[in-house]
Scaffold this motif. Sequence first.
Motif, PDB file in Angstrom:
ATOM      1  N   ASP A  94      -9.051 -13.055  -0.793  1.00 20.11           N
ATOM      2  CA  ASP A  94      -9.189 -11.371  -0.998  1.00 20.11           C
ATOM      3  C   ASP A  94      -8.580 -10.507  -0.071  1.00 20.11           C
ATOM      4  OD1 ASP A  94     -11.164 -11.901   0.589  1.00 20.11           O
ATOM      5  OD2 ASP A  94     -12.642 -11.049  -0.593  1.00 20.11           O
ATOM      6  N   ARG A  95      -8.710 -11.201   1.032  1.00 19.04           N
ATOM      7  CA  ARG A  95      -8.263 -10.374   2.343  1.00 19.04           C
ATOM      8  C   ARG A  95      -6.564 -10.297   2.383  1.00 19.04           C
ATOM      9  NH1 ARG A  95      -9.179 -11.987   8.771  1.00 19.04           N
ATOM     10  NH2 ARG A  95      -7.641 -10.164   9.730  1.00 19.04           N
ATOM     11  N   ARG A  96      -6.053 -11.726   2.240  1.00 17.02           N
ATOM     12  CA  ARG A  96      -4.621 -11.960   2.090  1.00 17.02           C
ATOM     13  C   ARG A  96      -3.916 -10.960   0.796  1.00 17.02           C
ATOM     14  NH1 ARG A  96      -4.479 -18.216   1.714  1.00 17.02           N
ATOM     15  NH2 ARG A  96      -2.371 -17.963   0.687  1.00 17.02           N
ATOM     16  N   VAL A  97      -4.662 -10.904  -0.425  1.00 15.05           N
ATOM     17  CA  VAL A  97      -4.158  -9.946  -1.294  1.00 15.05           C
ATOM     18  C   VAL A  97      -4.275  -8.722  -0.889  1.00 15.05           C
ATOM     19  CG1 VAL A  97      -4.645  -9.240  -3.618  1.00 15.05           C
ATOM     20  CG2 VAL A  97      -4.788 -11.688  -2.974  1.00 15.05           C
ATOM     21  N   ALA A  98      -5.247  -8.228  -0.099  1.00 11.90           N
ATOM     22  CA  ALA A  98      -5.456  -6.973   0.150  1.00 11.90           C
ATOM     23  C   ALA A  98      -4.249  -6.452   1.148  1.00 11.90           C
ATOM     24  CB  ALA A  98      -6.802  -6.418   0.927  1.00 11.90           C
ATOM     25  N   GLU A  99      -3.919  -7.075   2.050  1.00 10.09           N
ATOM     26  CA  GLU A  99      -2.927  -6.900   3.219  1.00 10.09           C
ATOM     27  C   GLU A  99      -1.536  -7.110   2.458  1.00 10.09           C
ATOM     28  OE1 GLU A  99      -0.900  -6.413   6.687  1.00 10.09           O
ATOM     29  OE2 GLU A  99      -2.684  -5.777   6.006  1.00 10.09           O
ATOM     30  N   ALA A 100      -1.337  -7.877   1.116  1.00  5.49           N
ATOM     31  CA  ALA A 100      -0.014  -7.927   0.800  1.00  5.49           C
ATOM     32  C   ALA A 100       0.231  -6.740  -0.219  1.00  5.49           C
ATOM     33  CB  ALA A 100      -0.043  -9.145  -0.120  1.00  5.49           C
ATOM     34  N   ARG A 101      -0.932  -6.383  -0.749  1.00  6.87           N
ATOM     35  CA  ARG A 101      -0.618  -4.913  -1.254  1.00  6.87           C
ATOM     36  C   ARG A 101      -0.502  -3.891  -0.526  1.00  6.87           C
ATOM     37  NH1 ARG A 101      -5.929  -5.531  -5.550  1.00  6.87           N
ATOM     38  NH2 ARG A 101      -4.894  -6.850  -7.144  1.00  6.87           N
TER      39      ARG A 101
END
Length: 539
Positions: free
Chosen positions: A362-369
């Motif tokens: 979830d942290r990776r996705v947030a940063e990617a977005r």
Amino acid sequence: MPIDLLRQSARLGAWAVLGAGLCASAAVIPPGTPLAAKQEMVRNNGEEPESLDPALTESTAAGNILQDLFEGLTAVDDHGRVVAGVAQSWQQTDPATWVFKLRRDARWSNGEPVTAQDFVYGWQRLVDPKTAAPQGAIYGAYLLNGLAITQGRMPASALGVRAIDAGTLEVRTAGPLTFLPMLLVSPPFSPVPRATVEKFGRDWTKPGNMVSDGAYVLKDWQVNSKVVVEKSPKYWDAANVALTRVTYLAVADGNADLKLYQSGEEDMVLRLPPGTYASLKAQYPKDIHTSVLVAMRFYSLNTADPLLRDVRVRKALSMVIDREILAGKITADGQTALYGMTVKGSEGVDPVRYDWADWPMDRRVAEARRLLAEAGVKPGTRLGFVYNTSEYYKKMAIFTASEWKTKLGLDTGLDAMELKVLMRRSHDGNFQVGRKNWTPGYADITGFLQLVQCGAEENDSRSCNQAADDLIHQASALSDPARRKALMTQATRLEMDDYPMIPLLQMSVARLVKPWIGGYDDANDQDAFRSKDFYVIRH
């Protein structure tokens, strides 16, 4: 490959005479092994080879066949070890000079002796721009003046290779190179029969025309169907070659490959279809084989593309792919997740991986977005994805497209094509995201860095990190392994932070091999199996 052994056997001023641990003989058949009367084998090769000219190939499909037809100065045995080929010994006389002694009984398939001049001709032809060799600059970069020749700034005759006499070859490298014997197992470094090439031109690789120096000769080649090779009576080690005939099939579909194996029409599959490893291991416990390779699966990102020109976009695409699910549930064949350009077994570099690899998804996705928003990329943006026709790669592509859709809102168009078309489009830069595997053939990190170096022929991403390139060039000029390693590690980190590719998996090969095929070793981390090392047990 045992690099430490190579370094010991290449000490300055001492001949590397090959002993029992580095033998050159063919199939080692245990005493008392009953052999089948018919020594023939059928193995799937997966794809149609783009050529059988050592200078004009780059695919694994072509390399598998070429290691039967041609033999270079060195070779790789069934254990993945470097052994003598046409060279029976070698000496590193200074950090950038090697001398190879050729065996006197090496012969071309027409009976003529293989000479040092045959290597000079083959290597000069490889780097000559007129040849248009797809890997000419890659391999030429290791030889003195090689890059200048491929760039048209020097004649091919200036290459750092010369025949001291018919049986002695001197090789001068572009800098200190401890792993040259390992490098020279690659098919582009094969000798080439000049008279045959000049007589037939591009047709010299056709059955009936080809003259080769390997354990086998080309008997038949039916495009998109099969390539058949037969034992060469002129080969120097023919007495120890068991298989008399080998058929390479060009079956791209993994399920069709498996059916041929189950019906008894082939003896070795190329790879297992995704998701079948567990069931097939239970069904064929004596047939299953798994080898971890010094190789990786990755996606190349075209950094010249308007969308992918922004490093934030490239990073976002990489961050959200769950490699653990890809390895454990999609391919499900023993491969491991990869978060960098250094695989287990890499030499000359410290392990390097992305820091975010340890973040929760979830942290990776947030940063990617956040990165995509900063780059101005909106949900619904379309990406093009190219891969070669194969159920295996199709499943990987569908999974990746789903990751980008559900986590980033991107739409991915999937485009399947023949391998040779994929390679051409990749080299031409006619893609956005492209599937690629890479097995450099030697363990040094430079084998992977050539994928991203400025102007390198295998750099389909069109990326160029000049700071990293400078470090690589500095490191390549060093004889001190510790200093070289430190610089190569820095360069690798810089290249990774540019995100020209998406490392996905450290490759392993899971396949079925009939129990009566002897000579297959799971410890072979190059997945390079010469037919001369196989034999058929009575069954």
